[in-house]
Design an enzyme around this catalytic site. Structure first.
Site, mmCIF file in Angstrom:
data_model
loop_
_atom_site.group_PDB
_atom_site.id
_atom_site.type_symbol
_atom_site.label_atom_id
_atom_site.label_comp_id
_atom_site.label_asym_id
_atom_site.label_seq_id
_atom_site.Cartn_x
_atom_site.Cartn_y
_atom_site.Cartn_z
ATOM 1 N N PHE A 165 1.059 -58.440 -55.695
ATOM 2 C CA PHE A 165 -0.265 -58.731 -55.147
ATOM 3 C C PHE A 165 -1.143 -57.502 -55.001
ATOM 4 O O PHE A 165 -2.363 -57.622 -54.890
ATOM 5 C CB PHE A 165 -0.136 -59.410 -53.768
ATOM 6 C CG PHE A 165 0.249 -58.460 -52.661
ATOM 7 C CD1 PHE A 165 -0.711 -57.711 -51.999
ATOM 8 C CD2 PHE A 165 1.579 -58.300 -52.284
ATOM 9 C CE1 PHE A 165 -0.353 -56.820 -50.986
ATOM 10 C CE2 PHE A 165 1.942 -57.409 -51.288
ATOM 11 C CZ PHE A 165 0.970 -56.669 -50.633
ATOM 12 N N GLU B 156 1.023 -65.168 -56.924
ATOM 13 C CA GLU B 156 0.382 -66.403 -56.480
ATOM 14 C C GLU B 156 -0.676 -66.151 -55.415
ATOM 15 O O GLU B 156 -1.498 -67.029 -55.135
ATOM 16 C CB GLU B 156 1.434 -67.384 -55.959
ATOM 17 C CG GLU B 156 2.155 -66.954 -54.687
ATOM 18 C CD GLU B 156 3.290 -65.973 -54.927
ATOM 19 O OE1 GLU B 156 3.964 -65.611 -53.944
ATOM 20 O OE2 GLU B 156 3.501 -65.558 -56.091
ATOM 21 N N ALA C 197 3.984 -59.877 -61.821
ATOM 22 C CA ALA C 197 3.118 -58.877 -61.190
ATOM 23 C C ALA C 197 3.054 -59.073 -59.677
ATOM 24 O O ALA C 197 3.224 -60.186 -59.173
ATOM 25 C CB ALA C 197 1.712 -58.947 -61.786
ATOM 26 N N CYS D 208 2.416 -48.763 -53.909
ATOM 27 C CA CYS D 208 3.781 -48.249 -54.048
ATOM 28 C C CYS D 208 3.795 -46.733 -54.120
ATOM 29 O O CYS D 208 4.841 -46.110 -53.945
ATOM 30 C CB CYS D 208 4.459 -48.844 -55.279
ATOM 31 S SG CYS D 208 3.688 -48.369 -56.837
#
Length: 537
Positions: A187, A214, A185, A319
């Site tokens: 951020f 992360e 996935a 996006c």
């Protein structure tokens, strides 16, 4: 007051990370300082337990509004990643054989728990990702809609039958889970994108390995805890953390059958190629350059509002952000009003009242966006609204860029060709709709586009001729509801089966077809047939 609010917000995040992910060490308490050795650590989630990683590589999690360290996430070791996949593999047979009605009940309980904890999940997103609280709640809600759709699995997984295909013979097919599936996935949607992935996969009977970004792991960890509380058996969902090594592990591991990815083109192309080379199904949603075509007959006030909201919401880190406007004909005269409307947007930390957009995710992201704005001026474009020098009182160290509008842009300019992923709207002008369509189709991306018009024939022509997977007519961000599929195309997608909707079920399942014959009488012939069976000829 702002400093007090920052400290309180950071403390709240540390406390929640600890509460959610430190089940194995109840004696550990968060320290009062922000030193990297005392902030809470994000745990792994393996075999139903939150486990402290043994890794010697850790990544700091920052609050984008302040750049303070608010947590640390490990780069999972090889042994830890192997343990996570082994847990998925071990629990798969029992989960796949679990009644589809029982799996549906888990998802029904899960959607209720998400609703009850929506504001808490949103607050984690705001602190780690920088979104406004209202936008973060929207992030969770759009993911929740996919969970609700997954609850319809008893209809979505229906098979097909054909009785009496020939004498005494029936034909039927049904869908079966693949095995261990994995998700990687990004951020920018810490809740929505993971919820696109593991609920759909798992309601079909798969087990799942999740790797959240992360930079923003908190929401996924809380979602995992809620999924466990919904009754999902231990080991059916496992979570690892990391960067390049974790991605390679997922692409290469022979027990992982399918990979879902959302993120950049560079990463998506890499994952699609490497995962496919190792025999996996891969679906990869990637970059975009989404155009909004404005016709002179459009509803002016509505169109200006739609352009501003879609370009600058979430600081442009979507996006499906409408990052490019094409003003056709007399619509060019609306540009000054567009600028004035964008000026009114309020830039602030996500938890501050009235904030319309927050910071970018990292200082590096801010630098990249500013460099792309610079490229516009160097290549001959005009900056009508410049957000590079914005300062937010009390958050001077944050990664803020204000709304920026660049006009006189040409398709060969860097600021047009690159996905900016920031609060920047580039504006092109054409004389005709056909010219606008050519610009959109010449761009390699195919995620989304919108046309603003009151003319049905114009809307229909654009919708049919534009080579983009998702088209909005007076809808600036045409992300389909989950009963349909997210259908980005061309350079925005790799794979042949899209996320959620019917295609989501198809991606996470495989077909088995049974040809069955039950004769009432014994064979009348004493010799076997060796020619190709024709079944009904």
């Amino acid at each position: 007051m702002a400093a007090v609010a920052v400290a309180a917000a950071a403390a709240a995040l540390r406390a929640r990370i600890l509460q959610v992910s430190s089940k194995v060490n109840s004696s550990w308490q968060p320290a009062s300082s922000f030193s990297s050795s005392s902030v809470p650590t994000v745990k792994l989630f393996i075999d139903g337990k939150f486990i402290e990683s043994k890794s010697d590589k850790w990544i700091d999690i920052h609050n984008p509004a302040t750049n303070e360290v608010i947590g640390r996430v490990p780069e999972s070791t090889k042994a830890e990643m192997d343990a996570a996949v082994s847990s998925c593999k071990r629990t798969f047979p029992a989960w796949a054989d679990t009644s589809i009605l029982s799996r549906q009940q888990v998802l029904l309980r899960y959607q209720q728990l998400i609703k009850e904890n929506l504001k808490e999940i949103a607050r984690l997103i705001m602190l780690e990702q920088g979104k406004t609280l209202a936008d973060a709640e929207g992030d969770v809600f759009r993911g929740l809609q996919v969970v609700e759709h997954a609850c319809s699995v008893t209809s979505l997984m229906l098979g097909d039958t054909m009785p009496s295909i020939t004498k005494d013979m029936d034909l039927y097919s049904y869908r079966l889970p693949l095995g261990v599936c994995a998700g990687i996935a990004p951020f920018n949607f810490p809740a929505m994108i993971p919820l696109w992935m593991f609920p759909m996969a798992m309601v079909c009977g798969n087990t799942f390995l999740m790797k959240p970004s992360e930079r923003v792991p908190g929401a996924t960890m809380l979602l995992a805890k809620l999924f466990q509380d919904s009754g999902a058996p231990d080991g059916t969902l496992n979570i690892i953390h990391g960067q390049h090594e974790a991605v390679n592990f997922i692409c290469d591991h022979p027990d992982i059958k399918a990979i879902s990815f959302v993120g950049s083109n560079q990463a998506g192309e890499y994952i699609f190629e490497r995962g496919s080379r190792h025999g996996k199904r891969v679906q990869a949603n990637m970059g975009a350059k989404n155009h909004g075509v404005v016709m002179p007959d459009a509803n002016k006030e509505n169109t200006l509002n739609q352009l501003v909201g879609a370009a600058f919401g979430a600081a442009g880190q979507r996006c499906m952000a409408l990052s490019t406007a094409i003003l056709v004909g007399e619509a060019k005269k609306w540009l000054p009003e567009l600028v004035e409307r964008a000026k009114k947007l309020r830039v602030n930390a996500g938890d501050q009242p009235g904030a319309d957009l927050g910071p970018l995710i990292t200082p590096q992201a801010k630098e990249r966006v500013c460099n792309l704005i610079d490229s516009g001026t160097k290549e001959g474009a005009s900056i009508l609204l410049d957000g590079r020098s914005i300062k937010v009182k009390g958050y001077e160290n944050g990664n803020f860029v204000g709304p920026t509008i660049i006009s006189n842009v040409k398709p060969n300019m860097t600021c047009y060709k690159e996905e900016i992923f920031g609060p920047v709207l580039v504006v092109l002008e054409t004389d005709t709709l056909d010219e606008a369509i050519k610009i959109v189709n010449d761009n390699p991306y195919g995620n989304g586009t919108a046309i603003f018009t009151t003319n049905g024939a114009t809307a229909r022509k654009y919708s049919h001729l534009v080579d983009v997977g998702q088209v909005g007519v007076n809808v600036p961000i045409p992300v389909p509801l989950p009963m349909f599929s997210f259908t980005g195309s061309r350079a925005s997608f790799r794979g042949d089966t899209n996320f959620y909707g019917k295609q989501g079920i198809q991606f996470y399942t495989q077909l088995k077809t049974i040809t069955s014959q039950w004769k009432e009488e014994d064979a009348s012939l004493s010799s076997p047939a060796v020619v190709m069976p024709t079944m009904g000829r």
